[in-house]
Design a protein around this motif. Structure first.
Motif, PDB file in Angstrom:
ATOM      1  N   ALA A 534       0.829  -1.209   0.000  1.00 39.41           N
ATOM      2  CA  ALA A 534       0.000   0.000   0.000  1.00 39.41           C
ATOM      3  C   ALA A 534       0.862   1.257   0.000  1.00 39.41           C
ATOM      4  O   ALA A 534       0.561   2.247  -0.684  1.00 39.41           O
ATOM      5  CB  ALA A 534      -0.919  -0.014   1.228  1.00 39.41           C
ATOM      6  N   ALA A 535       1.963   1.212   0.766  1.00 40.43           N
ATOM      7  CA  ALA A 535       2.852   2.368   0.836  1.00 40.43           C
ATOM      8  C   ALA A 535       3.519   2.626  -0.512  1.00 40.43           C
ATOM      9  O   ALA A 535       3.675   3.771  -0.941  1.00 40.43           O
ATOM     10  CB  ALA A 535       3.900   2.165   1.923  1.00 40.43           C
ATOM     11  N   LYS A 537       2.312   1.857  -3.413  1.00 40.50           N
ATOM     12  CA  LYS A 537       1.270   2.391  -4.303  1.00 40.50           C
ATOM     13  C   LYS A 537       1.080   3.883  -4.059  1.00 40.50           C
ATOM     14  O   LYS A 537       0.968   4.682  -5.003  1.00 40.50           O
ATOM     15  CB  LYS A 537      -0.033   1.631  -4.058  1.00 40.50           C
ATOM     16  CG  LYS A 537      -1.167   2.018  -5.006  1.00 40.50           C
ATOM     17  CD  LYS A 537      -2.399   1.150  -4.760  1.00 40.50           C
ATOM     18  CE  LYS A 537      -3.532   1.555  -5.702  1.00 40.50           C
ATOM     19  NZ  LYS A 537      -4.745   0.727  -5.468  1.00 40.50           N
ATOM     20  N   GLU A 538       1.051   4.279  -2.765  1.00 39.15           N
ATOM     21  CA  GLU A 538       0.908   5.696  -2.423  1.00 39.15           C
ATOM     22  C   GLU A 538       2.118   6.493  -2.903  1.00 39.15           C
ATOM     23  O   GLU A 538       1.992   7.636  -3.362  1.00 39.15           O
ATOM     24  CB  GLU A 538       0.745   5.842  -0.910  1.00 39.15           C
ATOM     25  CG  GLU A 538       0.607   7.280  -0.420  1.00 39.15           C
ATOM     26  CD  GLU A 538      -0.647   7.966  -0.932  1.00 39.15           C
ATOM     27  OE1 GLU A 538      -0.691   9.208  -0.917  1.00 39.15           O
ATOM     28  OE2 GLU A 538      -1.604   7.252  -1.348  1.00 39.15           O
ATOM     29  N   LYS A 541       1.699   7.262  -6.478  1.00 40.99           N
ATOM     30  CA  LYS A 541       0.701   8.318  -6.644  1.00 40.99           C
ATOM     31  C   LYS A 541       1.314   9.692  -6.384  1.00 40.99           C
ATOM     32  O   LYS A 541       1.074  10.659  -7.126  1.00 40.99           O
ATOM     33  CB  LYS A 541      -0.461   8.055  -5.690  1.00 40.99           C
ATOM     34  CG  LYS A 541      -1.572   9.095  -5.742  1.00 40.99           C
ATOM     35  CD  LYS A 541      -2.673   8.747  -4.747  1.00 40.99           C
ATOM     36  CE  LYS A 541      -3.749   9.834  -4.711  1.00 40.99           C
ATOM     37  NZ  LYS A 541      -4.799   9.526  -3.701  1.00 40.99           N
ATOM     38  N   LEU A 542       2.135   9.782  -5.329  1.00 42.98           N
ATOM     39  CA  LEU A 542       2.786  11.061  -5.002  1.00 42.98           C
ATOM     40  C   LEU A 542       3.753  11.471  -6.093  1.00 42.98           C
ATOM     41  O   LEU A 542       3.878  12.661  -6.423  1.00 42.98           O
ATOM     42  CB  LEU A 542       3.509  10.933  -3.657  1.00 42.98           C
ATOM     43  CG  LEU A 542       2.619  10.812  -2.418  1.00 42.98           C
ATOM     44  CD1 LEU A 542       3.456  10.466  -1.200  1.00 42.98           C
ATOM     45  CD2 LEU A 542       1.858  12.115  -2.170  1.00 42.98           C
ATOM     46  N   THR A 590       6.005  14.791   2.074  1.00 44.53           N
ATOM     47  CA  THR A 590       5.220  13.579   2.323  1.00 44.53           C
ATOM     48  C   THR A 590       5.871  12.373   1.657  1.00 44.53           C
ATOM     49  O   THR A 590       5.966  11.292   2.237  1.00 44.53           O
ATOM     50  CB  THR A 590       3.779  13.765   1.792  1.00 44.53           C
ATOM     51  OG1 THR A 590       3.216  14.926   2.388  1.00 44.53           O
ATOM     52  CG2 THR A 590       2.931  12.558   2.120  1.00 44.53           C
ATOM     53  N   TRP A 591       6.335  12.555   0.395  1.00 45.86           N
ATOM     54  CA  TRP A 591       7.004  11.480  -0.331  1.00 45.86           C
ATOM     55  C   TRP A 591       8.253  11.017   0.426  1.00 45.86           C
ATOM     56  O   TRP A 591       8.495   9.810   0.574  1.00 45.86           O
ATOM     57  CB  TRP A 591       7.379  11.972  -1.722  1.00 45.86           C
ATOM     58  CG  TRP A 591       8.064  10.923  -2.561  1.00 45.86           C
ATOM     59  CD1 TRP A 591       7.486  10.059  -3.435  1.00 45.86           C
ATOM     60  CD2 TRP A 591       9.474  10.635  -2.582  1.00 45.86           C
ATOM     61  NE1 TRP A 591       8.427   9.248  -4.000  1.00 45.86           N
ATOM     62  CE2 TRP A 591       9.662   9.567  -3.496  1.00 45.86           C
ATOM     63  CE3 TRP A 591      10.580  11.155  -1.930  1.00 45.86           C
ATOM     64  CZ2 TRP A 591      10.912   9.031  -3.768  1.00 45.86           C
ATOM     65  CZ3 TRP A 591      11.836  10.615  -2.192  1.00 45.86           C
ATOM     66  CH2 TRP A 591      11.998   9.575  -3.101  1.00 45.86           C
ATOM     67  N   LEU A 594       7.425   9.007   3.591  1.00 46.41           N
ATOM     68  CA  LEU A 594       6.952   7.669   3.258  1.00 46.41           C
ATOM     69  C   LEU A 594       8.086   6.787   2.740  1.00 46.41           C
ATOM     70  O   LEU A 594       8.186   5.607   3.097  1.00 46.41           O
ATOM     71  CB  LEU A 594       5.837   7.774   2.212  1.00 46.41           C
ATOM     72  CG  LEU A 594       5.115   6.470   1.831  1.00 46.41           C
ATOM     73  CD1 LEU A 594       4.496   5.819   3.065  1.00 46.41           C
ATOM     74  CD2 LEU A 594       4.051   6.747   0.775  1.00 46.41           C
TER      75      LEU A 594
END
Length: 601
Positions: A534-535, A537-538, A541-542, A590-591, A594
């Motif tokens: 999930a991380a 994938k996020e 997206k970022l 944020t990127w 993560l």
């Protein structure tokens, strides 16, 4: 937090050298990590001595926080020849502070780790300092600093005489160490790795930049670009004024000028470092197919095996770096290729067209009775380097020798200047093979950049033995390692692979905490496989969001340029641009957060 050291309008000069620093005001906070750069003779070491209060300014003030603990490694050391390693590292022979009881040598893991990291772990307590080489004495003195706690560590050329692994270890140690440090070094990889600020000593001033060597290089290029643009605008306005005076003043109209993504333009406009295909073709035409071939060659020096029976091929246009610890045999191998030594067995085959130039670490071959320009013209008055033809004077200028300096007697040159002259004479002979043994010793960062620029367009075979990681990664294409076991090992992964093969124990700071060690995969912070997916994938997206924001920022910059005369539109677009940049910065943050949580790929 108040600064731990302040310089207030400091002035310093010497009779022969002239004025070095004028009205310099600076401050260091308690976690400063500062690298100092500048030309040889600009005043870097003088600045360090004043920071340590080992030397007083001619005027102005240098103030320290009360009870500030300062330790300093100067360029020159005065160690008693009768002293032992115990006296220097653990005792108070050289430094005012005393480590205390001798049993700490055996009981303090930090002390043992520091000596191992600096390549001195084989030494015993009673080893005398007198018979050591200058490099070994300097490493013992550096160990004496690192085992002690201090609030400010001042280091003048600490990477001299350290091999690649030693420089890497020292960088990791300093990054994990508490307290401030200031370092003067010409090792650009080291500056980038450990420094969060750069001070440039130039024209009697000290300019402060955020970041390490790469950030300083870009900032300086931007400063020069802005200065050139200002001068161009001034000249343009001057021409307009003259024209107006001649024909009478017309209506004054002007159109605002806007800087459009200057940093990106700087980077985008940079040409490739070198055209490897063309250089390879030129080298083959000059050298033929054979340069060097070791056929079962072996070599021993005393009780050390430099080469087991070895087969090794060096071809035209090869740009090879030799890396290894001090004493692994890099210099001996270069001397073997240069024909200054013969193998014990086997053969060294040299191509019939090979014209080698060997840069040794010694300076004794320079003609002290000549002036600098005469020493270059003694070799050649005009030189062709790749597609460039230079006079002896122009070549000297490339290496930082001004019109006045080229008439200086060779015997009066500093160590760094003599090293530059040594390189000048080598290149003036127009060799087609360069064998360079530690070519960056005693060269400042600007001279290194000039040397690398010349080497980029130099069509020939090059073998460089160096601990300078920046140079190795900048001018060579292939890395070979020598590990002291008689082998020459190809390292496709370059310096990183060398360090992985020679990785030592974790770095232990003087506070007992582990500050670094062999590269290892970061922990996944307890994330399950599903959470990792999930991380990731996020993260994707970022990254797509960042790409869109970059495109939007570019469009806004273009619109600003198009509507340069529309004040209201400029206000509107400028507001959108600021909002877009703020959003981009937030997404990047944020990127990053993560990405740091995820395990390595």
């Amino acid at each position: 937090m108040p600064n731990i050291v302040n310089l207030d309008k400091v002035n310093k000069g010497y009779g022969a050298a002239g004025q070095l620093l004028t009205d310099v005001s600076l401050g260091l906070d308690d976690d400063a990590r500062v690298g100092i750069v500048g030309l040889n003779g600009a005043g870097k070491s003088t600045l360090l001595r004043m920071l340590a209060r080992a030397e007083e300014p001619d005027s102005g003030r240098v103030t320290h926080r009360r009870d500030l603990r300062v330790l300093s490694l100067p360029q020159s050391l005065d160690l008693s020849p009768t002293a032992t390693v115990r006296d220097v590292v653990l005792g108070s022979l050289w430094l005012a502070s005393d480590m205390g009881a001798e049993h700490e040598w055996a009981g303090d893991a930090g002390v043992r780790t520091i000596l191992d990291g600096l390549g001195m772990g084989h030494l015993g307590l009673e080893t005398p300092v007198g018979p050591m080489s200058g490099g070994e004495r300097r490493r013992v003195a550096l160990a004496a600093l690192l085992v002690r706690e201090s609030d400010l560590l001042i280091l003048d050329e600490p990477t001299n005489h350290l091999d690649v692994a030693g420089v890497d270890w020292l960088a990791r140690f300093l990054k994990g160490r508490r307290g401030a440090f200031v370092v003067v070094t010409h090792d650009r990889w080291f500056l980038d790795e450990v420094c969060t600020a750069t001070w440039e000593v130039v024209d009697q001033q000290v300019h402060v930049y955020e970041g390490g060597y790469a950030a300083w290089t870009l900032a300086r290029a931007e400063r020069q670009r802005v200065a050139a643009a200002v001068e161009a605008r001034r000249q343009n306005l001057l021409r307009k004024e003259i024209a107006w005076l001649r024909r009478g003043p017309p209506a004054r109209t002007s159109k605002p000028q806007f800087r459009i993504d200057a940093a990106n333009a700087l980077i985008a406009d940079v040409p490739p470092v070198r055209d490897s295909v063309s250089l390879q073709r030129l080298a083959t035409s000059r050298l033929g197919k054979q340069v060097y071939e070791l056929a079962g060659a072996s070599l021993t020096v005393g009780d050390r095996t430099i080469l087991e029976p070895t087969t090794w091929h060096v071809g035209p246009g090869d740009r090879i770096a030799l890396v290894g610890a001090n004493g692994a045999g890099k210099t001996t191998l270069l001397r073997l290729l240069a024909g200054l030594r013969q193998p014990d067995s086997g053969r060294v085959l040299t191509g019939s067209t090979v014209r080698p130039a060997f840069l040794s670490q010694e300076l004794h071959e320079l003609p002290g009775h000549l002036r600098l320009l005469e020493a270059v013209e003694e070799v050649a008055k005009r030189v062709r380097l790749g597609d460039r033809e230079l006079s002896a004077g122009q070549l000297a200028e490339v290496f930082g020798f001004t019109d006045k300096r080229i008439w200086t007697p060779v015997g009066d040159l500093s160590g760094g200047e003599r090293r530059r002259l040594q390189l000048l004479r080598l290149l003036a002979a127009e060799p087609n093979v360069l064998l360079l043994d530690e070519p960056t010793n005693d060269l400042d960062t600007d001279t290194l950049a000039s040397l690398e620029d010349l080497l980029d367009s130099w069509p020939g075979t090059m073998i460089v033995a160096s601990h300078d990681r920046y140079l190795v990664e900048r001018v060579t294409d292939t890395v070979y390692g020598m590990f002291g076991d008689g082998r020459i090992v190809h390292l496709p992964g370059g310096i990183d692979e060398y360090l992985a093969r020679t990785s030592s124990a974790p770095v232990v700071s003087t506070s007992g905490t582990i500050a670094g060690g062999p590269a290892a995969a970061p922990a996944a912070n307890g994330m399950s496989a599903a959470e990792v997916r999930a991380a990731r994938k996020e993260l994707g997206k970022l990254e797509r969001q960042l790409a869109k924001l970059e495109q939007k920022e570019a469009r806004l910059n273009e619109s600003l340029a198009e509507h340069g005369a529309d004040y209201d539109k400029i206000i509107e677009l400028d507001g959108q641009l600021k909002a877009t940049r703020a959003e981009r910065a937030q997404v990047e943050e944020t990127w990053l957060e993560l990405a740091e949580q995820l395990p390595a790929d």
